[in-house]
Design a protein around this motif. Sequence first.
Motif, PDB file in Angstrom:
ATOM      1  N   ARG A   9       0.845  -1.187   0.000  1.00  0.00           N
ATOM      2  CA  ARG A   9       0.000   0.000   0.000  1.00  0.00           C
ATOM      3  C   ARG A   9       0.880   1.236   0.000  1.00  0.00           C
ATOM      4  O   ARG A   9       2.033   1.195   0.406  1.00  0.00           O
ATOM      5  CB  ARG A   9      -0.915   0.048   1.240  1.00  0.00           C
ATOM      6  CG  ARG A   9      -1.963  -1.041   1.282  1.00  0.00           C
ATOM      7  CD  ARG A   9      -3.007  -0.785   0.198  1.00  0.00           C
ATOM      8  NE  ARG A   9      -4.110  -1.695   0.277  1.00  0.00           N
ATOM      9  CZ  ARG A   9      -4.299  -2.734  -0.518  1.00  0.00           C
ATOM     10  NH1 ARG A   9      -3.424  -2.996  -1.452  1.00  0.00           N
ATOM     11  NH2 ARG A   9      -5.350  -3.500  -0.402  1.00  0.00           N
ATOM     12  N   THR A  10       0.299   2.367  -0.425  1.00  0.00           N
ATOM     13  CA  THR A  10       0.997   3.652  -0.405  1.00  0.00           C
ATOM     14  C   THR A  10       0.398   4.507   0.695  1.00  0.00           C
ATOM     15  O   THR A  10      -0.827   4.607   0.819  1.00  0.00           O
ATOM     16  CB  THR A  10       0.856   4.362  -1.768  1.00  0.00           C
ATOM     17  OG1 THR A  10       1.384   3.496  -2.772  1.00  0.00           O
ATOM     18  CG2 THR A  10       1.617   5.676  -1.790  1.00  0.00           C
ATOM     19  N   VAL A  11       1.259   5.138   1.483  1.00  0.00           N
ATOM     20  CA  VAL A  11       0.803   5.988   2.589  1.00  0.00           C
ATOM     21  C   VAL A  11       0.214   7.269   2.008  1.00  0.00           C
ATOM     22  O   VAL A  11       0.807   7.912   1.139  1.00  0.00           O
ATOM     23  CB  VAL A  11       1.968   6.310   3.546  1.00  0.00           C
ATOM     24  CG1 VAL A  11       1.508   7.236   4.667  1.00  0.00           C
ATOM     25  CG2 VAL A  11       2.560   5.031   4.113  1.00  0.00           C
ATOM     26  N   SER A  12      -0.970   7.646   2.489  1.00  0.00           N
ATOM     27  CA  SER A  12      -1.654   8.856   2.009  1.00  0.00           C
ATOM     28  C   SER A  12      -1.024  10.105   2.631  1.00  0.00           C
ATOM     29  O   SER A  12      -0.285  10.017   3.622  1.00  0.00           O
ATOM     30  CB  SER A  12      -3.137   8.795   2.389  1.00  0.00           C
ATOM     31  OG  SER A  12      -3.294   9.091   3.757  1.00  0.00           O
ATOM     32  N   PRO A  13      -1.328  11.293   2.094  1.00  0.00           N
ATOM     33  CA  PRO A  13      -0.824  12.537   2.690  1.00  0.00           C
ATOM     34  C   PRO A  13      -1.309  12.737   4.132  1.00  0.00           C
ATOM     35  O   PRO A  13      -0.710  13.482   4.888  1.00  0.00           O
ATOM     36  CB  PRO A  13      -1.389  13.631   1.777  1.00  0.00           C
ATOM     37  CG  PRO A  13      -1.614  12.951   0.464  1.00  0.00           C
ATOM     38  CD  PRO A  13      -2.014  11.546   0.818  1.00  0.00           C
ATOM     39  N   GLN A  14      -2.389  12.050   4.518  1.00  0.00           N
ATOM     40  CA  GLN A  14      -2.910  12.152   5.885  1.00  0.00           C
ATOM     41  C   GLN A  14      -2.289  11.099   6.806  1.00  0.00           C
ATOM     42  O   GLN A  14      -2.777  10.876   7.909  1.00  0.00           O
ATOM     43  CB  GLN A  14      -4.434  11.995   5.894  1.00  0.00           C
ATOM     44  CG  GLN A  14      -5.176  13.090   5.189  1.00  0.00           C
ATOM     45  CD  GLN A  14      -5.173  12.919   3.678  1.00  0.00           C
ATOM     46  OE1 GLN A  14      -4.996  11.822   3.155  1.00  0.00           O
ATOM     47  NE2 GLN A  14      -5.343  14.014   2.953  1.00  0.00           N
ATOM     48  N   SER A  15      -1.229  10.434   6.339  1.00  0.00           N
ATOM     49  CA  SER A  15      -0.528   9.393   7.097  1.00  0.00           C
ATOM     50  C   SER A  15      -1.428   8.198   7.387  1.00  0.00           C
ATOM     51  O   SER A  15      -1.451   7.667   8.488  1.00  0.00           O
ATOM     52  CB  SER A  15       0.054   9.957   8.401  1.00  0.00           C
ATOM     53  OG  SER A  15       1.014  10.932   8.110  1.00  0.00           O
ATOM     54  N   LEU A  16      -2.196   7.785   6.379  1.00  0.00           N
ATOM     55  CA  LEU A  16      -3.085   6.637   6.522  1.00  0.00           C
ATOM     56  C   LEU A  16      -2.764   5.602   5.448  1.00  0.00           C
ATOM     57  O   LEU A  16      -2.323   5.941   4.352  1.00  0.00           O
ATOM     58  CB  LEU A  16      -4.545   7.071   6.384  1.00  0.00           C
ATOM     59  CG  LEU A  16      -5.063   8.033   7.450  1.00  0.00           C
ATOM     60  CD1 LEU A  16      -6.453   8.531   7.081  1.00  0.00           C
ATOM     61  CD2 LEU A  16      -5.080   7.372   8.814  1.00  0.00           C
ATOM     62  N   VAL A  17      -3.034   4.345   5.785  1.00  0.00           N
ATOM     63  CA  VAL A  17      -2.858   3.230   4.863  1.00  0.00           C
ATOM     64  C   VAL A  17      -4.215   2.541   4.740  1.00  0.00           C
ATOM     65  O   VAL A  17      -4.843   2.205   5.744  1.00  0.00           O
ATOM     66  CB  VAL A  17      -1.793   2.241   5.393  1.00  0.00           C
ATOM     67  CG1 VAL A  17      -1.695   1.021   4.508  1.00  0.00           C
ATOM     68  CG2 VAL A  17      -0.443   2.931   5.508  1.00  0.00           C
TER      69      VAL A  17
END
Length: 152
Positions: A9-17
Amino acid sequence: MTAELEVERTVSPQSLVALDGNFYSVPPGLPGVTVKVLYRLCEDDLRIVTAGRAVVTCHRRAPRGAGQTVRDDGHVIALERAVLSSFSDRAPCKTKVRKPPSAAALAEAERLREGPAAGSSAERVEIDLTHYAAVADRLRSVPSPKQEESSE
């Protein structure tokens, strides 16, 4: 023993997976980084690791498709600190010029506020609701399932 599943998975700009319709927090500073989510189907926990297998975090798994965001309190605090540290009390950008609207822009705004022009297609549209009214009348006269049961 159940095999361990591994999903990239790629980490989102909101620091979520994202995983299975839920989101799991990671420490801030990883947006765009590819991580691996490791879990076993029969277990309630999951691990998020970097490419070098360094454990980033562990979370309890949310039910599949629940739409939950599972956050670690430490991640929330770190993310808040990162956001707050990016704020500044410096003067606004001096190169940004605030110009009043031009005469043409004001005239166009006034034209839009006046409404549709005479003879426009919006004024010529005619909506006939008699068909819908007839259907509604028929639906009102159809007995409900409770009325049918009581009449028997």
